[in-house]
Motif scaffolding. Structure first.
Motif, short mmCIF file in Angstrom:
data_model
loop_
_atom_site.label_atom_id
_atom_site.label_comp_id
_atom_site.label_asym_id
_atom_site.label_seq_id
_atom_site.Cartn_x
_atom_site.Cartn_y
_atom_site.Cartn_z
N ALA A 96 -21.19 42.70 15.92
CA ALA A 96 -21.34 41.42 16.63
C ALA A 96 -22.66 40.76 16.26
O ALA A 96 -22.70 39.54 16.01
CB ALA A 96 -21.23 41.65 18.14
N PHE A 97 -23.74 41.52 16.20
CA PHE A 97 -25.03 40.95 15.79
C PHE A 97 -24.98 40.49 14.34
O PHE A 97 -25.53 39.44 14.00
CB PHE A 97 -26.15 41.97 15.99
N ARG A 98 -24.33 41.24 13.46
CA ARG A 98 -24.20 40.82 12.06
C ARG A 98 -23.46 39.49 11.95
O ARG A 98 -23.86 38.62 11.20
CB ARG A 98 -23.48 41.90 11.24
N ARG A 99 -22.40 39.34 12.74
CA ARG A 99 -21.66 38.07 12.73
C ARG A 99 -22.54 36.92 13.19
O ARG A 99 -22.48 35.82 12.64
CB ARG A 99 -20.41 38.17 13.61
N GLY A 148 -32.85 51.82 21.12
CA GLY A 148 -32.33 52.91 20.32
C GLY A 148 -31.11 52.43 19.56
O GLY A 148 -30.79 51.25 19.57
N PRO A 149 -30.43 53.33 18.91
CA PRO A 149 -29.24 52.96 18.15
C PRO A 149 -28.20 52.26 19.03
O PRO A 149 -28.07 52.57 20.21
CB PRO A 149 -28.71 54.29 17.64
N GLN A 150 -27.49 51.32 18.44
CA GLN A 150 -26.43 50.59 19.12
C GLN A 150 -25.08 51.04 18.56
O GLN A 150 -25.00 51.57 17.46
CB GLN A 150 -26.60 49.08 18.90
N GLY A 151 -24.03 50.77 19.31
CA GLY A 151 -22.69 51.08 18.85
C GLY A 151 -22.30 50.20 17.68
O GLY A 151 -22.83 49.10 17.51
N GLN A 152 -21.37 50.67 16.86
CA GLN A 152 -20.95 49.91 15.68
C GLN A 152 -20.38 48.55 16.05
O GLN A 152 -20.63 47.56 15.37
CB GLN A 152 -19.91 50.71 14.88
N GLU A 153 -19.64 48.46 17.14
CA GLU A 153 -19.08 47.17 17.59
C GLU A 153 -20.19 46.17 17.89
O GLU A 153 -20.09 44.99 17.54
CB GLU A 153 -18.23 47.41 18.84
N VAL A 154 -21.26 46.64 18.50
CA VAL A 154 -22.39 45.76 18.84
C VAL A 154 -23.12 45.35 17.56
O VAL A 154 -23.48 44.18 17.39
CB VAL A 154 -23.32 46.46 19.84
N LEU A 155 -23.34 46.28 16.65
CA LEU A 155 -23.99 45.93 15.38
C LEU A 155 -23.17 44.92 14.61
O LEU A 155 -23.71 43.98 14.02
CB LEU A 155 -24.20 47.18 14.53
N PHE A 204 -26.45 47.03 24.44
CA PHE A 204 -25.61 45.85 24.61
C PHE A 204 -24.15 46.24 24.48
O PHE A 204 -23.81 47.26 23.87
CB PHE A 204 -25.93 44.82 23.51
N ASP A 205 -23.29 45.36 25.02
CA ASP A 205 -21.88 45.43 24.70
C ASP A 205 -21.51 44.09 24.08
O ASP A 205 -22.33 43.17 24.03
CB ASP A 205 -21.03 45.78 25.93
N SER A 206 -20.30 43.95 23.61
CA SER A 206 -19.89 42.73 22.90
C SER A 206 -20.01 41.48 23.76
O SER A 206 -20.40 40.42 23.28
CB SER A 206 -18.46 42.87 22.39
N ALA A 207 -19.69 41.59 25.05
CA ALA A 207 -19.78 40.44 25.95
C ALA A 207 -21.24 39.98 26.09
O ALA A 207 -21.52 38.77 26.09
CB ALA A 207 -19.20 40.78 27.31
N GLU A 208 -22.17 40.92 26.19
CA GLU A 208 -23.59 40.57 26.31
C GLU A 208 -24.10 39.94 25.02
O GLU A 208 -24.93 39.02 25.05
CB GLU A 208 -24.41 41.80 26.66
N VAL A 209 -23.61 40.40 23.89
CA VAL A 209 -24.00 39.81 22.61
C VAL A 209 -23.54 38.36 22.56
O VAL A 209 -24.28 37.48 22.10
CB VAL A 209 -23.44 40.62 21.42
N ALA A 210 -22.36 38.05 23.05
CA ALA A 210 -21.85 36.67 23.06
C ALA A 210 -22.72 35.76 23.92
O ALA A 210 -23.03 34.63 23.53
CB ALA A 210 -20.40 36.65 23.53
N VAL A 260 -26.78 47.65 7.98
CA VAL A 260 -25.87 46.57 8.36
C VAL A 260 -26.30 45.23 7.78
O VAL A 260 -25.47 44.44 7.36
CB VAL A 260 -25.76 46.48 9.91
N PHE A 261 -27.60 44.99 7.74
CA PHE A 261 -28.12 43.69 7.31
C PHE A 261 -28.79 43.83 5.96
O PHE A 261 -29.87 44.41 5.86
CB PHE A 261 -29.13 43.14 8.32
N VAL A 262 -28.18 43.30 4.94
CA VAL A 262 -28.74 43.37 3.59
C VAL A 262 -28.92 41.94 3.09
O VAL A 262 -27.95 41.22 2.90
CB VAL A 262 -27.81 44.16 2.64
#
Length: 128
Positions: free
Chosen positions: A66-69, A57-64, A21-27, A97-99
């Motif tokens: 975005a998902f955390r938000r 697989g692993p995602q970029g930190q920006e995408v993670l 994903f990228d940030s736009a797709e997460v939105a 990331v998610f605790v």
């Protein structure tokens, strides 16, 4: 890339994610998830979320981030979230990331469903 499907009977929304994903797709994903979540909440009250990422697989930190938000700031929030990933690296990344007590990561869908089901059964036994 993703599907968001409410369970017609149980208070559960199932999400299937694949690829990167990228940030736009997460939105875009977030808007659809919130629409489905509102419907699930309207039907059942509190609901659970089951997210499956079998080939992810692993995602970029920006995408993670975005998902955390999404998980922490969404107006309509799931009571519990179970994430399933076949990738050990992605599971480790998600756990970092998610605790939360209401959030668990699993290697199989069966394990995730058992966790969600046991929590519902425990809540029912407490009420009885």
């Amino acid at each position: 890339m993703y599907t968001v499907v409410p369970d017609p009977i149980h208070p559960l929304v199932r999400i299937h994610l694949s690829g990167f994903f990228d940030s736009a797709e997460v939105a875009v994903f977030w808007r659809e998830e919130q629409d489905v979540a509102r419907d699930a909440f309207a039907r059942h009250g509190l609901y659970d979320l089951l997210i499956e990422t079998p080939g992810g697989g692993p995602q970029g930190q920006e995408v993670l981030d975005a998902f955390r938000r999404i998980v922490t700031e969404s107006p309509v929030k799931a009571r519990r979230i179970a994430i399933v990933s076949g990738s050990t690296l992605l599971r480790m990344q998600i756990r970092r990331v998610f605790v939360s007590d209401t959030f668990q990561v699993f290697a199989t869908t069966a394990e995730a469903e058992a966790w969600l089901t046991s929590l519902v059964a425990d809540a029912a036994a407490t009420v009885a």
